[in-house]
Structure formats: structure tokens, C-alpha cells
Scaffold this motif. Structure first.
Motif, short mmCIF file in Angstrom:
data_model
loop_
_atom_site.label_atom_id
_atom_site.label_comp_id
_atom_site.label_asym_id
_atom_site.label_seq_id
_atom_site.Cartn_x
_atom_site.Cartn_y
_atom_site.Cartn_z
N VAL A 5 13.51 -11.70 -0.01
CA VAL A 5 14.85 -11.46 0.19
C VAL A 5 15.67 -12.37 -0.49
CG1 VAL A 5 14.64 -10.01 2.26
CG2 VAL A 5 15.14 -12.43 2.53
N LEU A 6 15.15 -13.65 -0.82
CA LEU A 6 15.85 -14.73 -1.47
C LEU A 6 16.08 -14.15 -2.66
CD1 LEU A 6 14.10 -17.66 0.21
CD2 LEU A 6 16.17 -16.76 0.83
N GLN A 7 15.42 -13.48 -3.40
CA GLN A 7 15.72 -12.89 -4.74
C GLN A 7 16.90 -12.07 -4.98
OE1 GLN A 7 13.88 -14.23 -7.69
NE2 GLN A 7 13.21 -15.82 -6.12
N ASP A 8 17.20 -11.51 -3.70
CA ASP A 8 18.20 -10.36 -3.97
C ASP A 8 18.99 -10.34 -2.72
OD1 ASP A 8 19.55 -7.94 -4.09
OD2 ASP A 8 17.70 -6.94 -4.67
N PRO A 9 20.18 -11.03 -2.96
CA PRO A 9 21.19 -11.19 -1.79
C PRO A 9 21.77 -9.70 -0.95
CG PRO A 9 21.88 -12.55 -3.38
CD PRO A 9 20.88 -11.76 -3.97
N ASP A 10 21.65 -8.65 -1.86
CA ASP A 10 21.89 -7.27 -1.60
C ASP A 10 20.81 -6.78 -0.63
OD1 ASP A 10 24.57 -7.47 -2.82
OD2 ASP A 10 23.54 -6.46 -4.50
N LEU A 11 19.42 -7.07 -1.21
CA LEU A 11 18.44 -6.58 -0.31
C LEU A 11 18.42 -7.23 1.16
CD1 LEU A 11 15.90 -5.02 0.09
CD2 LEU A 11 14.89 -6.84 -1.05
N ARG A 12 18.80 -8.65 1.13
CA ARG A 12 18.54 -9.53 2.21
C ARG A 12 19.81 -8.90 3.28
NH1 ARG A 12 19.29 -15.96 2.24
NH2 ARG A 12 18.72 -16.44 4.63
N GLN A 13 20.99 -8.47 2.93
CA GLN A 13 21.90 -8.05 3.83
C GLN A 13 21.56 -6.46 4.34
OE1 GLN A 13 24.24 -9.89 5.50
NE2 GLN A 13 24.31 -7.92 6.91
N GLY A 14 21.07 -5.79 3.15
CA GLY A 14 20.87 -4.73 3.40
C GLY A 14 19.74 -4.33 4.43
N ILE A 15 18.63 -5.02 4.42
CA ILE A 15 17.62 -4.87 5.39
C ILE A 15 18.09 -5.21 6.75
CG2 ILE A 15 16.34 -7.07 5.19
CD1 ILE A 15 14.60 -3.74 5.64
#
Length: 159
Positions: A92-102
Motif C-alpha cells: 500500500v506504500l506504492q499506491d496511496p489510493d489503494l492504501r485509503q481504498g482498502i
């Protein structure tokens, strides 16, 4: 053995401080990660696809080869203890959108997050508890995965 896992859980984010370098692969067994256009990786549909892409999915900080926080490392170690090597891990550190999305998808504020057969299990604390009380062995069995700990117990009984 669970003492080492417990200690890794306690390390928390402090383990990531001072580490240099970028995380390695985002998935065990392939280079997979969040697909889709800019800004779409955190959408409910994209996250849904990721949690259902494999029987065991982990959203973590770093990669299984190079976890970037103690909690993510503990999850990797617990899975390793059970002999679970075929799983999908998303950094999730590679993708802030995924980090919040999950976090939105699970309504759970912290990372790592573990999914078994598309169902949210929890984070490091829950996985550790399941490991300690034997529930993880049973959940893995439902997925057709035989825990390596069962073989270790068999070997111990022979001695």
C-alpha cells in the motif's frame, strides 16, 4: 515460535524507521499489484477484484521479501510458519489510493489487512490470535491449505 511472531507484532512501525531502499515485488509469485488507471486503484470495484483474486491476500507495507513495518513482518512470519507461500501481497506504500481504498473497503483503519477467500479476517493482532488458538489452521484447511504446523506437530510426536 509464536514468541518471535509476538515480538515482531510489538515492533510495529518502529521497525520501518531508518530503512533504506524501495519495497520489492508487490505480490508473491508474480509482479502483480493494483491495476487500473490513475486514481482508480482505490475504488471499491478495484479493491473488490484484488481481495478476490486469490484465496489468501495481504495488504501490507512493503513486500513479503522486505516488509516495511513490524506488523506487516509479523503477518508474513505467521503465514510462513504455516507454510503459506502462495498468496498475493499488495504494497500500500506504492499506491496511496489503494492504501485509503482498502481501509474504506474493510472499514478497518490499519494496515496490514488479511483476506481469506475474499473475506476480511483482520490485521496482525487478529491473525496472531488465530495462530495462537488454532483457528488459522482451520481457516486454511477450508481453503484447501494444510498448515505446516500440523506436520511439525506430527514430527514432534515421533520424538
Amino acid at each position: 515460535m509464536s514468541g518471535a511472531v509476538r515480538a515482531a507484532c510489538r515492533l510495529g512501525a518502529a521497525a520501518a524507521r531508518g530503512r533504506a531502499g524501495r519495497p520489492l515485488s508487490q505480490a508473491v509469485g508474480d509482479g502483480g499489484g493494483a491495476e487500473g488507471g490513475s486514481g482508480s486503484s482505490g475504488s471499491r470495484e478495484a479493491v473488490e477484484r484484488l481481495v478476490r483474486e486469490h484465496p489468501v491476500v495481504v495488504f501490507m507495507k512493503g513486500s513479503p521479501a522486505q516488509p516495511l513495518c513490524g506488523f506487516s513482518n509479523a503477518v508474513v512470519q505467521i503465514l510462513r510458519l504455516h507454510g503459506v507461500e502462495d498468496y498475493r501481497a499488495h504494497d500500500v506504500l506504492q499506491d496511496p489510493d489503494l492504501r485509503q481504498g482498502i481501509k474504506n473497503y474493510s472499514n478497518w483503519p490499519t494496515i496490514p489487512q488479511v483476506y481469506l477467500n475474499g473475506e476480511f479476517v483482520g490485521g496482525c493482532d487478529i491473525l496472531l490470535q488465530m495462530h495462537q488458538n488454532g483457528d488459522l489452521v482451520e481457516e486454511l484447511k477450508k481453503l484447501g491449505i494444510r498448515s505446516a504446523l500440523l506436520d511439525a506437530e506430527k514430527d514432534q510426536d515421533k520424538k
